[in-house]
Enzyme design. Sequence first.
Site, PDB file in Angstrom:
ATOM      1  N   LYS A  53       0.433   4.949 -12.560  1.00 53.07           N
ATOM      2  CA  LYS A  53      -0.030   4.634 -13.909  1.00 53.07           C
ATOM      3  C   LYS A  53       0.086   3.136 -14.163  1.00 53.07           C
ATOM      4  O   LYS A  53      -0.829   2.513 -14.711  1.00 53.07           O
ATOM      5  CB  LYS A  53       0.794   5.411 -14.952  1.00 53.07           C
ATOM      6  N   GLN A  97       7.833   9.456 -19.411  1.00 53.56           N
ATOM      7  CA  GLN A  97       7.501  10.375 -18.320  1.00 53.56           C
ATOM      8  C   GLN A  97       8.368  11.633 -18.416  1.00 53.56           C
ATOM      9  O   GLN A  97       9.582  11.560 -18.600  1.00 53.56           O
ATOM     10  CB  GLN A  97       7.699   9.665 -16.965  1.00 53.56           C
ATOM     11  N   ASP A 120       0.024   9.920 -24.769  1.00 53.76           N
ATOM     12  CA  ASP A 120       0.106  11.196 -24.049  1.00 53.76           C
ATOM     13  C   ASP A 120      -0.450  12.345 -24.898  1.00 53.76           C
ATOM     14  O   ASP A 120      -0.733  13.426 -24.379  1.00 53.76           O
ATOM     15  CB  ASP A 120       1.566  11.534 -23.724  1.00 53.76           C
TER      16      ASP A 120
HETATM   17  N1  GUN Z   1       4.715  14.607 -16.372  1.00 56.83           N
HETATM   18  C1  GUN Z   1       3.693  15.249 -15.746  1.00 56.83           C
HETATM   19  N2  GUN Z   1       2.515  14.955 -16.320  1.00 56.83           N
HETATM   20  C2  GUN Z   1       2.782  14.104 -17.332  1.00 56.83           C
HETATM   21  C3  GUN Z   1       1.959  13.439 -18.284  1.00 56.83           C
HETATM   22  O1  GUN Z   1       0.725  13.581 -18.338  1.00 56.83           O
HETATM   23  N3  GUN Z   1       2.627  12.632 -19.156  1.00 56.83           N
HETATM   24  C4  GUN Z   1       3.968  12.485 -19.130  1.00 56.83           C
HETATM   25  N4  GUN Z   1       4.534  11.697 -20.045  1.00 56.83           N
HETATM   26  N5  GUN Z   1       4.760  13.081 -18.274  1.00 56.83           N
HETATM   27  C5  GUN Z   1       4.159  13.894 -17.370  1.00 56.83           C
END
Ligand code: GUN
Length: 291
Positions: A53, A97, A120
């Site tokens: 990311k 995350q 998110d």
């Molecule tokens: N863990 C797995 N997928 C995601 C996501 O799309 N966003 C976040 N913040 N954590 C994750």
Amino acid sequence: MAVILDGKSLSKKIREEIKNEVESFRKKGFRNPSLAVILVGNDPASEIYVNNKRKACEKVGIRSLFYHLPEDTSEEKLLGLIYELNQDEEVDGILVQLPLPKHIDQTKVILSISPEKDVDGFHPENMGKLAAQIEDGFIPCTPLGIDILLRHYGIEVKGKDVTVVGAGFIVGRPLSLLLLWRNATVSVCHIHTKDITKFTKEADILISATGVPHLIKADMVKEGAVVVDVGISRLNGKIVGDVDFENVKEKASAITPVPGGVGPMTVTALLLNTLKAYKKKFSHLISTTNP
Ligand code: GUN
């Protein structure tokens, strides 16, 4: 033989467009967009996702501010950091995350993120907007990425029987809401579903988001169905999805590969959401400088 829904090449194209848009803002004198990324602990898979990311952000000109906190960080400390980032005018998006370590209450953390910075889309205000079909919220990244991928390939969901396997908070649940928004007939299967195959076999579009490697076999799929695989797992040292790709691709009309399907689209959707947060903040200025 199925059409391969290539999320990697579509992502490349969209990210190029995002990069150009960021550059045009810079040329008009605006600062770069920015995303704060918080990772608590050292889960190896989360570290890889977060790195992807961050790299994707930097490539398109989105500044990424990384907060890597130790596993034993207190909930209070994490909430304090989010409070500061909420106040910080230079921060457009905040991503924590998941999963978080067990001693931290995930709901409390999600609730603490300002909905305007919740790229998110996990805050109940944004989930509520998704359910109520209100455009100005943030749609969670994987559902949004899948929506963009299907549209790009001209795959209409309106009126189709769509089965979503997995009702998790990050993908299955918000994806089901988004598909309803797009006028699909949605069935959602989960761990308590008596007979998953009954639903998968009926599906014009089958989307699996369970993280169970090769759960979806060819005999569970209707001839000519579109198959979208959200899973990422390791099987005998290889990255695989929820779908037994080699056999299912012979039966499907279109299918996403793993890797290179939904994964890159999720990251691209994060970049789009961050740009959306940034543009909302400057919208009053943008409309006057660019009539
Ligand atoms: N863990 C797995 N997928 C995601 C996501 O799309 N966003 C976040 N913040 N954590 C994750």
